[in-house]
Design a protein around this motif. Structure first.
Motif, PDB file in Angstrom:
ATOM      1  N   ARG A  32       0.860  -1.246  -0.120  1.00  0.00           N
ATOM      2  CA  ARG A  32      -0.015  -0.009  -0.087  1.00  0.00           C
ATOM      3  C   ARG A  32       0.927   1.293   0.026  1.00  0.00           C
ATOM      4  O   ARG A  32       0.646   2.272  -0.679  1.00  0.00           O
ATOM      5  N   PHE A  33       1.916   1.113   0.634  1.00  0.00           N
ATOM      6  CA  PHE A  33       2.831   2.438   0.812  1.00  0.00           C
ATOM      7  C   PHE A  33       3.411   2.576  -0.614  1.00  0.00           C
ATOM      8  O   PHE A  33       3.636   3.661  -0.984  1.00  0.00           O
ATOM      9  N   THR A  68       8.942   9.563  19.551  1.00  0.00           N
ATOM     10  CA  THR A  68       7.971  10.072  20.261  1.00  0.00           C
ATOM     11  C   THR A  68       8.229  11.428  20.061  1.00  0.00           C
ATOM     12  O   THR A  68       7.412  12.269  20.797  1.00  0.00           O
ATOM     13  N   ASP A  69       9.191  11.934  19.308  1.00  0.00           N
ATOM     14  CA  ASP A  69       9.610  13.263  19.253  1.00  0.00           C
ATOM     15  C   ASP A  69       8.334  14.294  18.793  1.00  0.00           C
ATOM     16  O   ASP A  69       7.905  14.006  17.632  1.00  0.00           O
ATOM     17  N   ARG A  77       4.863  10.706  11.501  1.00  0.00           N
ATOM     18  CA  ARG A  77       4.321   9.879  12.663  1.00  0.00           C
ATOM     19  C   ARG A  77       3.267   8.962  12.494  1.00  0.00           C
ATOM     20  O   ARG A  77       3.118   7.844  12.730  1.00  0.00           O
ATOM     21  N   ASP A  78       2.469   9.470  11.257  1.00  0.00           N
ATOM     22  CA  ASP A  78       1.348   8.328  10.973  1.00  0.00           C
ATOM     23  C   ASP A  78       2.061   6.967  10.190  1.00  0.00           C
ATOM     24  O   ASP A  78       1.330   5.883  10.383  1.00  0.00           O
ATOM     25  N   LEU A  79       3.246   7.093   9.956  1.00  0.00           N
ATOM     26  CA  LEU A  79       3.835   5.584   9.749  1.00  0.00           C
ATOM     27  C   LEU A  79       4.391   4.858  10.704  1.00  0.00           C
ATOM     28  O   LEU A  79       4.867   3.804  10.353  1.00  0.00           O
ATOM     29  N   GLN A  80       3.958   5.190  11.976  1.00  0.00           N
ATOM     30  CA  GLN A  80       4.256   4.509  12.910  1.00  0.00           C
ATOM     31  C   GLN A  80       5.572   4.001  13.080  1.00  0.00           C
ATOM     32  O   GLN A  80       6.105   2.833  13.216  1.00  0.00           O
ATOM     33  N   GLY A  96       6.714   0.508  11.495  1.00  0.00           N
ATOM     34  CA  GLY A  96       5.992  -0.390  12.392  1.00  0.00           C
ATOM     35  C   GLY A  96       4.718  -0.996  11.627  1.00  0.00           C
ATOM     36  O   GLY A  96       4.563  -0.559  10.550  1.00  0.00           O
ATOM     37  N   GLY A  97       4.236  -1.904  12.336  1.00  0.00           N
ATOM     38  CA  GLY A  97       3.148  -2.431  11.971  1.00  0.00           C
ATOM     39  C   GLY A  97       3.017  -3.843  11.432  1.00  0.00           C
ATOM     40  O   GLY A  97       4.260  -4.485  12.023  1.00  0.00           O
TER      41      GLY A  97
END
Length: 133
Positions: A32-33, A68-69, A77-80, A96-97
């Motif tokens: 999907r990416f 977590t910056d 951030r949405d990419l985890q 991640g995921g």
């Protein structure tokens, strides 16, 4: 009569399993990416550029940022991300995921005015976006 129903059920089950085998990889976050729009990749690379400007590496070989910056742009951030590493001419994250994969925004080694956005999962490395800078 009963045997033919069992055989029909097994054939349908096999067709479903074979279908999942071939279609499954296209349903992953990694694929999907890779299928995102040029506008998305442009926004993501602009966010990477912002991070590189805000966190100069200096004389270090690389800097690892906290995932977590709060200063990280939302698109990153949405990419985890599980990890974020910066080098003088490169920004890399480990997505991640359910399937982990790397995403790199870096200067092309042979063409210094060209940057590439690429993904890597196992040995599958693909360039998904190229921009002049």
């Amino acid at each position: 009569m009963r045997v033919s129903r069992v055989i029909t059920f097994l054939v349908l089950l096999m067709v479903c399993l074979v279908g999942l085998f071939f279609l499954g990889p296209s349903l992953t976050e990694y694929s999907r990416f890779r299928g995102k729009s040029t506008a998305y990749y442009s926004a993501l690379t602009q966010a990477f550029d912002k991070v590189l400007i805000e966190h100069p590496v200096g004389t270090n070989r690389f800097v690892e940022l906290s995932v977590t910056d709060p200063s990280l742009p939302k698109v990153i951030r949405d990419l985890q991300p599980l990890k974020i590493k910066l080098q003088p001419q490169r920004c890399w994250i480990l997505h991640g995921g359910s399937i982990e994969f790397g995403i790199s925004w870096e200067q092309d080694e042979s063409r210094t005015n060209v940057w590439t956005l690429s993904t890597a999962c196992e040995s599958d490395v693909r360039i998904v976006y190229v921009a002049s800078r």
